[in-house]
Design a protein around this motif. Sequence first.
Motif, PDB file in Angstrom:
ATOM      1  N   UNK A 172       7.419  -1.364 -14.249  1.00 46.82           N
ATOM      2  CA  UNK A 172       7.212  -2.805 -14.304  1.00 46.82           C
ATOM      3  C   UNK A 172       5.725  -3.104 -14.452  1.00 46.82           C
ATOM      4  N   UNK A 173       5.367  -3.806 -15.519  1.00 47.12           N
ATOM      5  CA  UNK A 173       3.986  -4.203 -15.754  1.00 47.12           C
ATOM      6  C   UNK A 173       3.742  -5.564 -15.095  1.00 47.12           C
ATOM      7  N   UNK A 174       2.706  -5.624 -14.267  1.00 42.06           N
ATOM      8  CA  UNK A 174       2.403  -6.879 -13.587  1.00 42.06           C
ATOM      9  C   UNK A 174       0.915  -6.946 -13.311  1.00 42.06           C
ATOM     10  N   UNK A 175       0.369  -8.146 -13.319  1.00 43.99           N
ATOM     11  CA  UNK A 175      -1.040  -8.331 -13.003  1.00 43.99           C
ATOM     12  C   UNK A 175      -1.289  -8.256 -11.507  1.00 43.99           C
ATOM     13  N   UNK A 176      -0.222  -8.333 -10.735  1.00 45.00           N
ATOM     14  CA  UNK A 176      -0.348  -8.255  -9.285  1.00 45.00           C
ATOM     15  C   UNK A 176      -0.201  -6.813  -8.815  1.00 45.00           C
ATOM     16  N   UNK A 177      -1.042  -6.421  -7.868  1.00 46.12           N
ATOM     17  CA  UNK A 177      -0.987  -5.059  -7.353  1.00 46.12           C
ATOM     18  C   UNK A 177       0.290  -4.850  -6.552  1.00 46.12           C
ATOM     19  N   UNK A 178       0.850  -3.656  -6.674  1.00 52.40           N
ATOM     20  CA  UNK A 178       2.048  -3.298  -5.911  1.00 52.40           C
ATOM     21  C   UNK A 178       1.737  -3.364  -4.413  1.00 52.40           C
ATOM     22  N   UNK A 179       2.745  -3.617  -3.618  1.00 53.78           N
ATOM     23  CA  UNK A 179       2.562  -3.760  -2.178  1.00 53.78           C
ATOM     24  C   UNK A 179       3.452  -2.778  -1.416  1.00 53.78           C
ATOM     25  N   UNK A 180       2.907  -2.257  -0.338  1.00 56.06           N
ATOM     26  CA  UNK A 180       3.685  -1.518   0.656  1.00 56.06           C
ATOM     27  C   UNK A 180       3.648  -2.352   1.932  1.00 56.06           C
ATOM     28  N   UNK A 181       4.650  -3.188   2.180  1.00 56.25           N
ATOM     29  CA  UNK A 181       4.565  -4.160   3.279  1.00 56.25           C
ATOM     30  C   UNK A 181       4.396  -3.553   4.658  1.00 56.25           C
ATOM     31  N   UNK A 182       4.914  -2.343   4.873  1.00 59.75           N
ATOM     32  CA  UNK A 182       4.776  -1.708   6.186  1.00 59.75           C
ATOM     33  C   UNK A 182       3.609  -0.720   6.202  1.00 59.75           C
ATOM     34  N   UNK A 183       3.530   0.140   5.210  1.00 59.35           N
ATOM     35  CA  UNK A 183       2.572   1.238   5.260  1.00 59.35           C
ATOM     36  C   UNK A 183       1.185   0.886   4.731  1.00 59.35           C
ATOM     37  N   UNK A 184       1.084  -0.054   3.777  1.00 59.41           N
ATOM     38  CA  UNK A 184      -0.202  -0.298   3.156  1.00 59.41           C
ATOM     39  C   UNK A 184      -0.530   0.782   2.141  1.00 59.41           C
ATOM     40  N   UNK A 185      -1.679   0.658   1.509  1.00 61.42           N
ATOM     41  CA  UNK A 185      -2.037   1.522   0.384  1.00 61.42           C
ATOM     42  C   UNK A 185      -2.242   2.973   0.784  1.00 61.42           C
ATOM     43  N   UNK A 186      -2.679   3.207   2.020  1.00 63.15           N
ATOM     44  CA  UNK A 186      -2.951   4.584   2.445  1.00 63.15           C
ATOM     45  C   UNK A 186      -1.901   5.133   3.412  1.00 63.15           C
ATOM     46  N   UNK A 187      -0.791   4.450   3.582  1.00 64.63           N
ATOM     47  CA  UNK A 187       0.342   4.933   4.370  1.00 64.63           C
ATOM     48  C   UNK A 187      -0.114   5.255   5.790  1.00 64.63           C
ATOM     49  N   UNK A 188       0.424   6.268   6.435  1.00 62.03           N
ATOM     50  CA  UNK A 188       0.064   6.586   7.819  1.00 62.03           C
ATOM     51  C   UNK A 188      -0.997   7.684   7.849  1.00 62.03           C
ATOM     52  N   UNK A 189      -1.678   7.863   8.974  1.00 60.49           N
ATOM     53  CA  UNK A 189      -2.652   8.954   9.067  1.00 60.49           C
ATOM     54  C   UNK A 189      -2.019  10.336   8.911  1.00 60.49           C
ATOM     55  N   UNK A 190      -0.810  10.512   9.426  1.00 67.11           N
ATOM     56  CA  UNK A 190      -0.067  11.771   9.294  1.00 67.11           C
ATOM     57  C   UNK A 190       1.417  11.455   9.365  1.00 67.11           C
ATOM     58  N   UNK A 191       2.227  12.498   9.364  1.00 62.07           N
ATOM     59  CA  UNK A 191       3.670  12.348   9.422  1.00 62.07           C
ATOM     60  C   UNK A 191       4.102  11.652  10.703  1.00 62.07           C
ATOM     61  N   UNK A 192       5.295  11.052  10.662  1.00 66.11           N
ATOM     62  CA  UNK A 192       5.810  10.296  11.800  1.00 66.11           C
ATOM     63  C   UNK A 192       7.288  10.641  11.955  1.00 66.11           C
ATOM     64  N   UNK A 193       7.705  10.940  13.202  1.00 68.38           N
ATOM     65  CA  UNK A 193       9.061  11.430  13.436  1.00 68.38           C
ATOM     66  C   UNK A 193       9.763  10.584  14.495  1.00 68.38           C
ATOM     67  N   UNK A 194      11.007  10.203  14.184  1.00 66.94           N
ATOM     68  CA  UNK A 194      11.793   9.336  15.057  1.00 66.94           C
ATOM     69  C   UNK A 194      13.140   9.996  15.376  1.00 66.94           C
ATOM     70  N   UNK A 195      13.563   9.895  16.635  1.00 67.67           N
ATOM     71  CA  UNK A 195      14.871  10.420  17.034  1.00 67.67           C
ATOM     72  C   UNK A 195      15.578   9.427  17.953  1.00 67.67           C
ATOM     73  N   UNK A 196      16.902   9.584  18.027  1.00 69.74           N
ATOM     74  CA  UNK A 196      17.721   8.816  18.971  1.00 69.74           C
ATOM     75  C   UNK A 196      18.650   9.795  19.686  1.00 69.74           C
ATOM     76  N   UNK A 197      18.706   9.683  21.002  1.00 69.40           N
ATOM     77  CA  UNK A 197      19.559  10.582  21.788  1.00 69.40           C
ATOM     78  C   UNK A 197      20.516   9.781  22.656  1.00 69.40           C
ATOM     79  N   UNK A 198      21.677  10.369  22.895  1.00 75.41           N
ATOM     80  CA  UNK A 198      22.673   9.780  23.789  1.00 75.41           C
ATOM     81  C   UNK A 198      22.805  10.694  25.005  1.00 75.41           C
ATOM     82  N   UNK A 199      22.221  10.322  26.141  1.00 79.04           N
ATOM     83  CA  UNK A 199      22.352  11.153  27.347  1.00 79.04           C
ATOM     84  C   UNK A 199      23.818  11.394  27.696  1.00 79.04           C
ATOM     85  N   UNK A 200      24.156  12.551  28.262  1.00 82.03           N
ATOM     86  CA  UNK A 200      23.249  13.548  28.831  1.00 82.03           C
ATOM     87  C   UNK A 200      22.743  14.591  27.840  1.00 82.03           C
TER      88      UNK A 200
END
Length: 575
Positions: free
Chosen positions: A190-218
């Motif tokens: 897609x050609x556009x005069x407006x710069x692409x956006x990363x609404x959450x990460x921004x242009x440089x993303x995160x400093x390093x990897x990010x890991x998420x988990x969900x657990x159901x005790x026990x």
Amino acid sequence: MSETEKKLSANEGIKTRSNYLRGTIEEGLADLSTGALSEDDQQLIKFHGSYQQDDRDLRADRRKHRLDKAYSFMLRIRVPGGVATSHQWLETDRMAEQYANGTIKLTTRQAFQLHGIIKTNLKRTIKEINDTAMDTIAACGDVNRNVMCNPNPFLSSVHADVLKTAQDISAHLTPATRAYHEIWLDGEKIQSSEEEQEPIYGKTYLPRKFKITIAVPPSNDVDIFANCLSFIAIVENGKLVGYNVAVGGGMGSTHGNEDTFPRLADVIGFCTVEQAVDVAEKVVLVQRDFGDRTDRKHSRFKYTVNDRGEEWILAKLNEYLGYDLEPVRPYEFKDNGDRFGWVEDEVGNFHYTLFVEGGRVLDVPGYPMRTGLREIAKMHDGDFRLTANQNVVIANVSAKKRAEVEALLEKYGMHRSHERSALRLSSIACVALPTCALALAEAERYLPEVVTRLEETLEDVGLRHDAITVRMTGCPNGCGRPFISEIGFVGRGPDRYNVYLGGGHAGQRLSKLYRQDVEADDVQALLAPILQRYAKEREEGEHFGDFVIRAGYVTATVQGNDFHKNIKAEAIPVG
């Protein structure tokens, strides 16, 4: 020098120049003069789910003949919550044979990995992965990666709700860049005069990897304390009411660098089910805005939490949310292993958990496991669930199909996969050699031999059926989470390991360095006397990790830099 005056790491410049992860990947794929990509693109391709690798077993011979390295690519397929359909399993199996090295690797983060894909097949493979309603985007790189959750539907009636939360978080935190679709799926540019956006990460993303988990005790089978952000399901009167929120866990460290260390997550509050996605986003934003972008070895979220403190993190998170997390609610974890064999759930479906040593699905003489799983997938009316312990659940088998699945399990020798020692069933190994560029020693190819040697002692002292978590990694990055296992081996060099003891049986405590630079052949002699003493002197219900601390072999480990220090904790005399 102040934090603002420090020079940004090289990766920050690569991301800034990349035009939202495009770089020159497309041009590099078209360059047939080499099987590799440029150095910058090797970093960027991680965000698209791939690592450039080479077969290190062949390096010396190829160097001798003045040949380039045997380059290939690993592809990691995101499987949020670890749930794959039978069709997706079959397609992954087909691609493993057609484009990769003929095996499927089940990772410690509930994903598929395909190894040995040459550059000319990379785009075709990613396209066909997407055709199966799976993808590789954000499976690697400085973004949120595959979201894990308890894979066993028979353990809790709220599993479907928890799985939905995992999938919702995964979808919400997937990068918005069109680069993935343009490069791999021939999407329209897609050609556009407006710069692409990363609404959450921004242009440089995160400093390093990010890991998420969900657990159901026990069950803590996803090892929530080893991850950047985790949600602990709180069930009241059989209903999922929300999640405790844990932040700042992570395993990686660097040999000889005391400023790097594994860290357990801190449980800081409670959120409702409806708030979970918002909480995940805002925690990511805190790391985006305050994580260290100057030193890659200090850029994980665990260091942000460790340096600023959990109270600061909670206050900043509440500020970003616009509301306060509620106080932590009670919970209890009892183990972090898998439950093998057949079980029936409350609605009459059946589930079979299959032990997959090292997570490597392949056919070997006398045990054609990959073929057997392929034949089951052809007739299976349920799904497959990957576990964080590198095993697979043949899940939601209907009553009318169970006999047919059982017959195939027996035909291909899989019906006795769990008739192993509890030590082997509790083992995890990262890939390590020959493909991982970071590996200093063997892991996946060597751990089975180590376990076999230790089993001799276990048989002698009557511990065959006592679960002891054992994990081996080829380097201290800790992909196999060795620093929270009861016995951990971390590669130090060829055939040499640091041995760690004393991790919590439920993954709730870090282990401690017991011996450094142990030769591979000396492992049994080192551990046999401890196992023998454990068999004789353990208390009722006492786990191995607890015993080695009580017996004084190692001290209890605390957070942060203290992981490397020889802290004298009180050891209760034994015997």
